[in-house]
Motif scaffolding. Structure first.
Motif, mmCIF file in Angstrom:
data_model
loop_
_atom_site.group_PDB
_atom_site.id
_atom_site.type_symbol
_atom_site.label_atom_id
_atom_site.label_comp_id
_atom_site.label_asym_id
_atom_site.label_seq_id
_atom_site.Cartn_x
_atom_site.Cartn_y
_atom_site.Cartn_z
ATOM 1 N N PRO A 1 82.904 6.179 99.217
ATOM 2 C CA PRO A 1 83.114 4.977 100.037
ATOM 3 C C PRO A 1 83.916 5.272 101.306
ATOM 4 C CG PRO A 1 83.497 4.491 97.722
ATOM 5 C CD PRO A 1 83.372 5.979 97.825
ATOM 6 N N GLU A 2 84.966 6.088 101.168
ATOM 7 C CA GLU A 2 85.768 6.435 102.345
ATOM 8 C C GLU A 2 84.942 7.261 103.329
ATOM 9 O OE1 GLU A 2 90.206 8.297 103.310
ATOM 10 O OE2 GLU A 2 89.330 8.484 101.301
ATOM 11 N N TRP A 3 84.121 8.159 102.799
ATOM 12 C CA TRP A 3 83.285 8.977 103.653
ATOM 13 C C TRP A 3 82.300 8.123 104.454
ATOM 14 C CZ3 TRP A 3 82.892 13.337 106.068
ATOM 15 C CH2 TRP A 3 81.639 13.795 106.524
ATOM 16 N N GLU A 4 81.713 7.141 103.817
ATOM 17 C CA GLU A 4 80.776 6.276 104.534
ATOM 18 C C GLU A 4 81.460 5.560 105.694
ATOM 19 O OE1 GLU A 4 78.996 3.736 101.621
ATOM 20 O OE2 GLU A 4 77.804 5.346 100.714
ATOM 21 N N GLY A 5 82.729 5.189 105.507
ATOM 22 C CA GLY A 5 83.474 4.571 106.587
ATOM 23 C C GLY A 5 83.707 5.522 107.748
ATOM 24 N N TYR A 6 84.012 6.777 107.442
ATOM 25 C CA TYR A 6 84.236 7.749 108.501
ATOM 26 C C TYR A 6 82.951 8.043 109.278
ATOM 27 C CZ TYR A 6 88.906 8.788 106.696
ATOM 28 O OH TYR A 6 90.225 8.708 106.304
ATOM 29 N N GLU B 1 80.535 5.959 109.712
ATOM 30 C CA GLU B 1 80.322 4.779 110.556
ATOM 31 C C GLU B 1 81.218 4.828 111.799
ATOM 32 O OE1 GLU B 1 80.632 -0.115 110.315
ATOM 33 O OE2 GLU B 1 80.727 1.102 108.485
ATOM 34 N N GLN B 2 82.466 5.272 111.626
ATOM 35 C CA GLN B 2 83.358 5.395 112.779
ATOM 36 C C GLN B 2 82.837 6.444 113.755
ATOM 37 O OE1 GLN B 2 87.057 5.868 110.419
ATOM 38 N NE2 GLN B 2 87.906 4.263 111.727
ATOM 39 N N ASN C 1 89.068 12.742 111.874
ATOM 40 C CA ASN C 1 89.802 12.046 110.815
ATOM 41 C C ASN C 1 90.637 12.941 109.905
ATOM 42 O OD1 ASN C 1 87.377 13.206 109.701
ATOM 43 N ND2 ASN C 1 87.651 11.929 107.911
#
Length: 402
Positions: free
Chosen positions: A67-72, A74-75, A360
């Motif tokens: 989940p955290e990876w998907e956010g990165y 997207e950023q 990140n």
């Protein structure tokens, strides 16, 4: 340079700074070319230039949950860049034995699929860090005793997982002119690196005729005892061992960091009473030109991939900067220098693309521990807002959303 290792160029242990009264982040105006600036800085700001997003990328830290990876990812996508670079920690993915599809490999497979999902996004992998079962010397990081072991891992990763269909470029190893990246039985030289590169190249080409193959970017450094090999010397050794024979089917990796010096600045002593400006290895443009000069004198008419570069700043962070030169750079300098560096790179016909270090890698622990990776990060949780000005400027430079 990479996940879990010290970032940036290497400074000699006996390097002596000039006498300073109080270090202050005074940066001279670059008059040789216009500086892009943050359009929020005032009425005299220069508009940020439009860059070719297809030649720009960011390196991302991937040792996180899905989940955290998907956010990165997207950023990264919101910056408009069209490359994501990820380091493949071979020791982490195959800690016990070869050809084992374990939980770590399954997570990494999902991460690579996620990174390749956005439209126009391409993925570069940098493979390094052999596992202990492939090495008889287990201090620090290094290559396998048998170079074929890396080739076998590459074949397995490309052929037997979904990673192969998602990868567009592979950098073979990372900064092998540093002993901390090359502790092992292979010779600590450019010739020793070519022993590793050749079977890796063959494995990649056996799988795909189109994946871009890049030699390991070298750390810009001199010869510091037995800890480093001068990067210019190391590259010449690679050519003496046959690198030019690969022709245009390989790209030459480069890591032209600029420390506290503007990208247009040249050696030496560009700024009075300041350190880290008295050697050509401290200068972005001179590092690029030195690599290209060796390519030319070696008769190698191919292109360069800048697989790492960037300017660190400690501005706004609650701890003391780990290196004095980081205090030379403000967040605005970081923006100006990076955008200008992309302009320079895109003006050079021999530069294929450029990967900015990093998106990140910063977290609260690394800030508290004064880990220099946090100074390069565009996303930093110790700041409010967490995005450095350069993060927002990239989306303007790439025309994202327009």
């Amino acid at each position: 340079i990479g996940e879990g290792t010290r970032m940036g160029p290497v400074v000699p242990p006996d390097y002596v700074l000039p006498t300073l009264v109080v270090p202050s982040p005074i940066i001279p105006t670059m008059t040789s070319s216009p500086l892009p600036t943050n359009t929020q800085s005032g009425p005299t700001a220069t508009p940020i230039p439009l860059l070719d997003a297809s030649r720009i990328g960011l390196q991302l830290y991937s040792n996180v949950g899905q989940p955290e990876w998907e956010g990165y990812v997207e950023q990264a996508e919101r910056t408009g860049v069209q490359w994501i670079k990820i380091q493949v920690n071979w020791a982490f993915l195959q800690p016990e034995s070869p050809n084992v599809f374990n939980d770590q490999m399954q997570l990494f497979e999902r991460q690579i699929e996620t990174a390749s999902r956005p439209p126009n996004m391409r993925v570069m992998l940098s493979i390094a860090k052999a596992p202990s079962w492939a090495r008889s010397v287990n201090a620090e990081d290094g290559p396998p005793d048998n170079p074929q072991a890396l080739a076998d891992f590459i074949t397995y990763m490309l052929r037997d997982t979904k990673i192969g269909t998602a990868v567009d470029a592979i950098e073979v190893w990372n900064e092998p002119n540093l002993i901390r990246e090359w502790r092992g039985t292979l010779p600590f030289s450019g010739a020793g690196y070519m022993q590793l590169f050749t079977p890796a190249y063959n494995a990649i080409r056996a799988y795909s005729p189109t994946i871009q193959i890049i030699t390991a970017g070298l750390a810009p450094t001199g010869a510091l005892g037995g800890d480093t090999v001068d990067d210019r010397t190391f590259l010449q050794q690679m050519y003496s061992a046959g690198l030019a024979n690969y022709g245009t089917d390989v790209f030459i990796g480069a890591h032209p960091y600029g420390w506290g010096n503007p990208p247009d600045a040249r050696c030496c002593n560009a700024i009075p009473d300041r350190g880290w400006d008295d050697n050509s290895k401290f200068f972005f443009i001179e590092n690029i030109e030195s690599v290209y000069g060796i390519m030319q004198t070696s008769g190698h008419n191919t292109k360069m991939w800048i697989t790492e570069f960037g300017w660190a700043t400690w501005e706004g962070l609650p701890t003391q900067a780990p290196e004095l030169w980081m205090t030379y750079n403000t967040a605005q300098n970081q923006l100006n220098y990076t955008i200008r560096a992309f302009q320079i790179g895109q003006s050079l016909p021999y530069v294929e693309g450029m990967i900015l270090w990093n998106l990140n890698f910063a977290n609260m622990f690394r800030v508290e521990q004064r880990d220099e990776v946090a100074g390069y990060s565009l996303i930093n949780p110790a700041l409010l807002p967490s995005e450095r000005p350069l993060y927002r400027a990239l989306s303007q430079a790439t025309g994202y959303g327009q």
